[in-house]
Write a protein that holds these residues in place. Sequence first.
Motif, PDB file in Angstrom:
ATOM      1  N   ILE A 258     -23.876 -40.627  15.952  1.00  0.00           N
ATOM      2  CA  ILE A 258     -23.362 -39.939  15.150  1.00  0.00           C
ATOM      3  C   ILE A 258     -22.322 -41.177  14.364  1.00  0.00           C
ATOM      4  O   ILE A 258     -22.273 -41.448  13.278  1.00  0.00           O
ATOM      5  N   PHE A 259     -21.802 -41.881  15.417  1.00  0.00           N
ATOM      6  CA  PHE A 259     -20.593 -42.806  15.057  1.00  0.00           C
ATOM      7  C   PHE A 259     -21.312 -44.378  14.223  1.00  0.00           C
ATOM      8  O   PHE A 259     -20.193 -44.899  14.122  1.00  0.00           O
ATOM      9  N   GLN A 260     -22.190 -44.275  14.664  1.00  0.00           N
ATOM     10  CA  GLN A 260     -23.166 -45.649  14.017  1.00  0.00           C
ATOM     11  C   GLN A 260     -23.158 -45.455  12.511  1.00  0.00           C
ATOM     12  O   GLN A 260     -23.588 -46.387  12.368  1.00  0.00           O
ATOM     13  N   GLN A 261     -23.596 -44.472  12.132  1.00  0.00           N
ATOM     14  CA  GLN A 261     -24.265 -44.120  11.122  1.00  0.00           C
ATOM     15  C   GLN A 261     -22.641 -44.257  10.111  1.00  0.00           C
ATOM     16  O   GLN A 261     -21.660 -44.021  10.634  1.00  0.00           O
ATOM     17  N   ASP A 262     -23.475 -44.383   9.210  1.00  0.00           N
ATOM     18  CA  ASP A 262     -22.016 -44.780   8.180  1.00  0.00           C
ATOM     19  C   ASP A 262     -21.921 -43.611   7.221  1.00  0.00           C
ATOM     20  O   ASP A 262     -22.673 -42.355   7.340  1.00  0.00           O
ATOM     21  N   LEU A 263     -20.574 -43.643   7.238  1.00  0.00           N
ATOM     22  CA  LEU A 263     -19.122 -41.895   6.921  1.00  0.00           C
ATOM     23  C   LEU A 263     -20.522 -41.685   5.245  1.00  0.00           C
ATOM     24  O   LEU A 263     -21.200 -40.469   5.293  1.00  0.00           O
ATOM     25  N   ASP A 264     -20.314 -42.372   4.300  1.00  0.00           N
ATOM     26  CA  ASP A 264     -21.072 -42.406   2.958  1.00  0.00           C
ATOM     27  C   ASP A 264     -22.269 -41.636   2.843  1.00  0.00           C
ATOM     28  O   ASP A 264     -23.006 -40.716   2.503  1.00  0.00           O
ATOM     29  N   ASN A 265     -23.788 -42.198   3.896  1.00  0.00           N
ATOM     30  CA  ASN A 265     -24.566 -41.762   4.584  1.00  0.00           C
ATOM     31  C   ASN A 265     -24.513 -40.427   4.497  1.00  0.00           C
ATOM     32  O   ASN A 265     -24.546 -40.102   3.713  1.00  0.00           O
ATOM     33  N   LEU A 266     -23.728 -39.768   5.870  1.00  0.00           N
ATOM     34  CA  LEU A 266     -23.537 -38.609   6.144  1.00  0.00           C
ATOM     35  C   LEU A 266     -23.347 -38.047   5.186  1.00  0.00           C
ATOM     36  O   LEU A 266     -23.491 -36.479   4.677  1.00  0.00           O
ATOM     37  N   GLN A 267     -22.072 -37.797   4.049  1.00  0.00           N
ATOM     38  CA  GLN A 267     -22.073 -37.639   3.246  1.00  0.00           C
ATOM     39  C   GLN A 267     -23.441 -37.288   2.429  1.00  0.00           C
ATOM     40  O   GLN A 267     -23.242 -35.788   1.690  1.00  0.00           O
ATOM     41  N   ILE A 268     -23.728 -38.461   2.190  1.00  0.00           N
ATOM     42  CA  ILE A 268     -25.281 -37.566   1.580  1.00  0.00           C
ATOM     43  C   ILE A 268     -26.226 -37.243   1.317  1.00  0.00           C
ATOM     44  O   ILE A 268     -26.681 -36.043   0.651  1.00  0.00           O
ATOM     45  N   ARG A 269     -25.933 -36.761   3.165  1.00  0.00           N
ATOM     46  CA  ARG A 269     -27.004 -35.865   3.396  1.00  0.00           C
ATOM     47  C   ARG A 269     -26.775 -34.245   3.646  1.00  0.00           C
ATOM     48  O   ARG A 269     -27.385 -33.476   3.026  1.00  0.00           O
TER      49      ARG A 269
END
Lengths: 460, 332
Positions: A258-269
């Motif tokens: 999860i740390f390799q993901q972009d925070l904005d992308n996580l919010q989008i999901r």
Amino acid sequence: MFSKHLAVYLFSRAGPLSFKNLVERRWGLFAVHRYSVASHTGNIKTEDKDESQILQPTSGENKADTLELVQNVSVTGVTGVAKIIGNHDEQKNVENISCEGKEFLKATWEDSKTVELAVTKEKEFQTRFVNSNFRTISITAELGASVKPKKLLNRHVSDSRQLTVPRVDSELTEHEQRTALPTSAYNFAAYVDHSETLSSLVKLGVDLSAIEHKGREICDFILKMDFNKNVHPYILFYRKIGVTDDELGKIITKCPYIFQQDLDNLQIRINYLESKRFTPENITEMVVRKPHILLMSTERMDAKLGFYQKKFKLTGHEVRAAIVKYPKLIVFNKDDITENKFNFHELMGFSDEQVKRIFISSPRAFTEPSSLLLARFDFLHNTMGLSHETLVQWSQIFRCRVHILEQRHRYLVSLGRAQYDPKKENYVSLHALVTNVDADWCPEIAKTSVAQFNEFLKTL
Amino acid sequence: MTWGPTLYRMLNGVFCVYKPKGVHCNSVVEHIQRNLARDLNVQPCYPYERKMREINPNPNIKMPSVATEPKSLTTLSDHKLVLGERYIPSDFRVHFVTKLNKHSSGVLVCSVGSGREYLSAIKMARYLRVYHVRGKFGWATDNFSPKGKIRNRSTYHHIKKSILDKVCATVQAGHQRFMFDYAGVAQDSQEAYELAAAGIVRPEHSDTPPVIYGCHVIDFNLPDFALEIHSINETQKYLMKLIHEIGLELRSTAICTQVRRIRYGHFTLEHALLCKHWTAQEIIRNIATCRHLLTPNKLLTDMSITKAEGDIVQQLTDGQKPSLIKHGLDKS
């Protein structure tokens, strides 16, 4: 050639060791390996040596280039001394000899300089020669130690299992950094005390030892993270979607990616899931149970949800219910689901409507290995004589292991209690058949003691 | 809660399991190893876990509460979450003696840790094994089991229990001759007489062909039948083939539906642990109950005592070291 080898071997063996020594150190091999290394001028002396262990260093086009030789040597034995002896024409620099991850020599090697290593069990050390014009290097071992030259290459080779240099705290001086932290290690333990990130993760309850099994890449990534920059925002994100503190450690252990993901992308999901009318409580539960769903892009997630809806002809509400019931479905392989649907429909003979009902009530049945699923159905339908409709009514039965079914069914048969028809008396439902531990099941369903059941099991 | 290493130290000895059918012996070993690792890891295993600890949650909820950090832990690098589980399955050296094949079930003698030293002694004792073997008339398959390819169908209504009894008696009698051959004595010698007088005549070593000491019908309900077979050095394949041959002898054919070992020397079904009981606690208890089956008078079968030298017997009765048992049998 062979006899020469043998002679050297025998001679060396008979030399410093008495018979008693040999007996005592039965497992410690004693041997002398001597081999020569050519300088970049390119002449090789071949004394007694194993060809395969020596590679000629490729000479650089420009002679002024620094030639680096890295040599991994492992020393094994019970106890003893291994020596590295250099014979050379000119001065040479031995850049470092590292052993067990610790550099212990950095010196210019004078003529006939000898480095001695005390061997206790098994050691692996690496020598690197820089700009050297040496002719021969011999590594010898005495008293039960044996030397195995591993590889001789002209570039640095590192062990693929090793972690690389970690993030260095800026407060430490250069000297302290070198002494405090090993340049490479086999697990996180060496760095936990020095790294704020790692120690904070441990305090959160993250199982670092489990992350080590997930491969080198993610370990390197975690080692280089900065807590405030890389970890803290993600923790806040998890809290925002309603994950409690107790679960944080488990989630990160399960899915450190999860740390390799972009925070904005996580919010989008998360927004995507909300737009699909999953309630916030559902989303929290799904993330806790299968954190990997946040690694999937919205396109893939959408395709997966569409796949289930189309495959089983479900309404939106039914898809949501199934996904909430078993969130792993989102990341599960489509082909396996398709195969199991085929099994249910064609091989086991359930109708489309029945397959759909099984999926809604027990989606997990579709993620079981197909061979197990077929074996279970075979026993339930052909041996126990249950109809398709009965199985659909309690489809969790497809997750029960065959040997449990077999043991309990056979026991009931032996007692004359295997009565699965709800219209007759002494009805045993499928749920009652497979749930509960033996201590409860035997008196309630079989009406016998556990000891009698155990005795029966020893006749199977 | 028990200190993990204490339990680990207790896991040394011989125990006895009931192998279910359908799994290989090696899977049984792996299963036991996994269970032992699982059971020991839930106990306190690291020094800091031994001490009483208090968990004090952080009142400022800027960061999640530090709930996993025990008070007695001095450096975090000693934490269980960093070092991982203390025990992994391969830490437990589990071995078995005289395997059972995949399709058979029954008593399997296993050892854990230093108990392995006893296994060679148990093997050398050449214990009598008792099997319950079930057969079914009317079929013949390529591997003698019900799951093989059917090769032949036959009738069986002419078979009576008395005929089956006779055939079993023939099998038993046929093996009487082999007993003395494999024991290494001539059948009509004084030595053979003394051996027979002393008790059961065991084969010289564990590599001889199978010897059947007893074979009789315990259940007869056409087309099914069950035999009790006493034997040494047999394999389960051999017993299945025996059923096939009995079928042929009776002018029919038979398949073997079940092979179950109910006794292995002194180890009986009562000692055997069921699959659900393969836990550290039960295994430790079982090691204790099996300990009295490993006394020298039980490990040294009659013949080896007469052949072993006097001082070795003396040593055995004093110290009962398995390595000595081994040497003693080698000499004999």
